[in-house]
Design a protein around this motif. Sequence first.
Motif, short mmCIF file in Angstrom:
data_model
loop_
_atom_site.label_atom_id
_atom_site.label_comp_id
_atom_site.label_asym_id
_atom_site.label_seq_id
_atom_site.Cartn_x
_atom_site.Cartn_y
_atom_site.Cartn_z
N PRO A 9 0.83 -1.21 0.00
CA PRO A 9 0.00 0.00 0.00
C PRO A 9 0.87 1.26 0.00
N THR A 10 0.38 2.26 -0.70
CA THR A 10 1.07 3.55 -0.74
C THR A 10 0.78 4.32 0.55
N ILE A 11 -0.45 4.22 1.02
CA ILE A 11 -0.88 4.97 2.19
C ILE A 11 -0.74 4.07 3.43
N THR A 12 0.00 4.59 4.42
CA THR A 12 0.25 3.85 5.65
C THR A 12 -0.12 4.72 6.85
N LYS A 13 0.13 4.22 8.04
CA LYS A 13 -0.12 4.99 9.26
C LYS A 13 0.72 6.27 9.31
N ASN A 14 1.83 6.29 8.59
CA ASN A 14 2.71 7.47 8.59
C ASN A 14 2.33 8.51 7.54
N GLN A 30 -2.88 10.27 -13.10
CA GLN A 30 -2.15 9.16 -13.71
C GLN A 30 -3.08 8.02 -14.14
N ILE A 31 -4.38 8.17 -13.91
CA ILE A 31 -5.38 7.13 -14.19
C ILE A 31 -4.95 5.85 -13.48
N ASN A 32 -4.59 6.00 -12.21
CA ASN A 32 -4.14 4.90 -11.37
C ASN A 32 -5.30 4.51 -10.45
N VAL A 33 -6.11 3.57 -10.89
CA VAL A 33 -7.32 3.17 -10.17
C VAL A 33 -7.01 2.67 -8.75
N PRO A 34 -6.01 1.78 -8.56
CA PRO A 34 -5.74 1.31 -7.19
C PRO A 34 -5.33 2.43 -6.23
N LEU A 35 -4.56 3.42 -6.71
CA LEU A 35 -4.14 4.51 -5.83
C LEU A 35 -5.34 5.38 -5.45
N VAL A 36 -6.21 5.69 -6.41
CA VAL A 36 -7.40 6.47 -6.10
C VAL A 36 -8.26 5.72 -5.08
N ALA A 37 -8.48 4.44 -5.31
CA ALA A 37 -9.30 3.63 -4.40
C ALA A 37 -8.69 3.56 -3.01
N GLU A 38 -7.38 3.53 -2.94
CA GLU A 38 -6.68 3.45 -1.65
C GLU A 38 -6.89 4.71 -0.80
N THR A 39 -7.10 5.84 -1.44
CA THR A 39 -7.27 7.10 -0.71
C THR A 39 -8.68 7.28 -0.16
N LEU A 40 -9.64 6.51 -0.70
CA LEU A 40 -11.06 6.70 -0.38
C LEU A 40 -11.60 5.61 0.53
N HIS A 41 -12.67 5.97 1.27
CA HIS A 41 -13.39 5.01 2.08
C HIS A 41 -14.88 5.30 1.96
N PRO A 119 -9.53 8.89 10.31
CA PRO A 119 -8.68 7.70 10.39
C PRO A 119 -9.53 6.42 10.35
N ILE A 120 -9.24 5.58 9.39
CA ILE A 120 -9.90 4.28 9.26
C ILE A 120 -8.83 3.24 9.58
N ARG A 121 -9.02 2.53 10.67
CA ARG A 121 -8.01 1.58 11.16
C ARG A 121 -6.64 2.26 11.29
N LYS A 122 -6.69 3.48 11.83
CA LYS A 122 -5.50 4.31 12.11
C LYS A 122 -4.79 4.83 10.86
N ILE A 123 -5.46 4.75 9.72
CA ILE A 123 -4.89 5.28 8.47
C ILE A 123 -5.87 6.32 7.92
N TRP A 124 -5.37 7.53 7.65
CA TRP A 124 -6.23 8.61 7.15
C TRP A 124 -6.74 8.26 5.77
N ARG A 125 -8.06 8.43 5.57
CA ARG A 125 -8.70 8.21 4.28
C ARG A 125 -9.71 9.34 4.04
N ILE A 126 -9.99 9.60 2.79
CA ILE A 126 -11.05 10.54 2.44
C ILE A 126 -12.36 9.81 2.64
N THR A 127 -13.20 10.33 3.54
CA THR A 127 -14.46 9.65 3.85
C THR A 127 -15.67 10.39 3.30
N ASP A 128 -15.50 11.63 2.88
CA ASP A 128 -16.62 12.38 2.33
C ASP A 128 -16.09 13.49 1.43
N ILE A 129 -16.75 13.69 0.30
CA ILE A 129 -16.45 14.80 -0.59
C ILE A 129 -17.76 15.53 -0.85
N LYS A 130 -17.80 16.78 -0.43
CA LYS A 130 -18.98 17.62 -0.66
C LYS A 130 -18.66 18.62 -1.76
#
Length: 146
Positions: A9-14, A30-41, A119-130
């Motif tokens: 994973p690119t995104i970690t607790k740090n 970059q049209i990097n689907v896994p990276l975009v998905a990793e940032t979102l919850h 923080p989702i399981r201690k890892i920051w994620r985007i949880t809402d976009i308004k």
Amino acid sequence: MFFGLRAKPTITKNTTPLQVVNYYFEGVQQINVPLVAETLHHVKNSLEDVVTNIHVFNLQGVTDSTRTGRLKIVIDKLNIEKLSESEKEIKYKVSYTFLVAMPKGNEYMEREEEFILRPIRKIWRITDIKILKEYKPEKLDLGTQP
């Protein structure tokens, strides 16, 4: 048999919340689907579907058989401003221009959004976009685009 084939994973607790937002836009551009998905919850109003569709279209070579006319995403004038911060939530105001370059024309929009990260399981994620503001011109004059 397939264990160990998954990318780290690119995104970690740090990873800081600001880095998560930047990874989101890096993944979009970059049209990097896994990276975009990793940032979102579980987020609505994200660009994940657009990125996924463009990725699939590029793989299928829908633009032409030689794939020279691939679709491309450009994020321009990205501005990220922190609105509030607590241990359980950080809010950013994000504005940008979004361009999908296609062989037979372009789709363009300007957006201003509020990103909420938790923080989702201690890892920051985007949880809402308004979506605060969105502008889509009827026709894009490529000679005057920003």
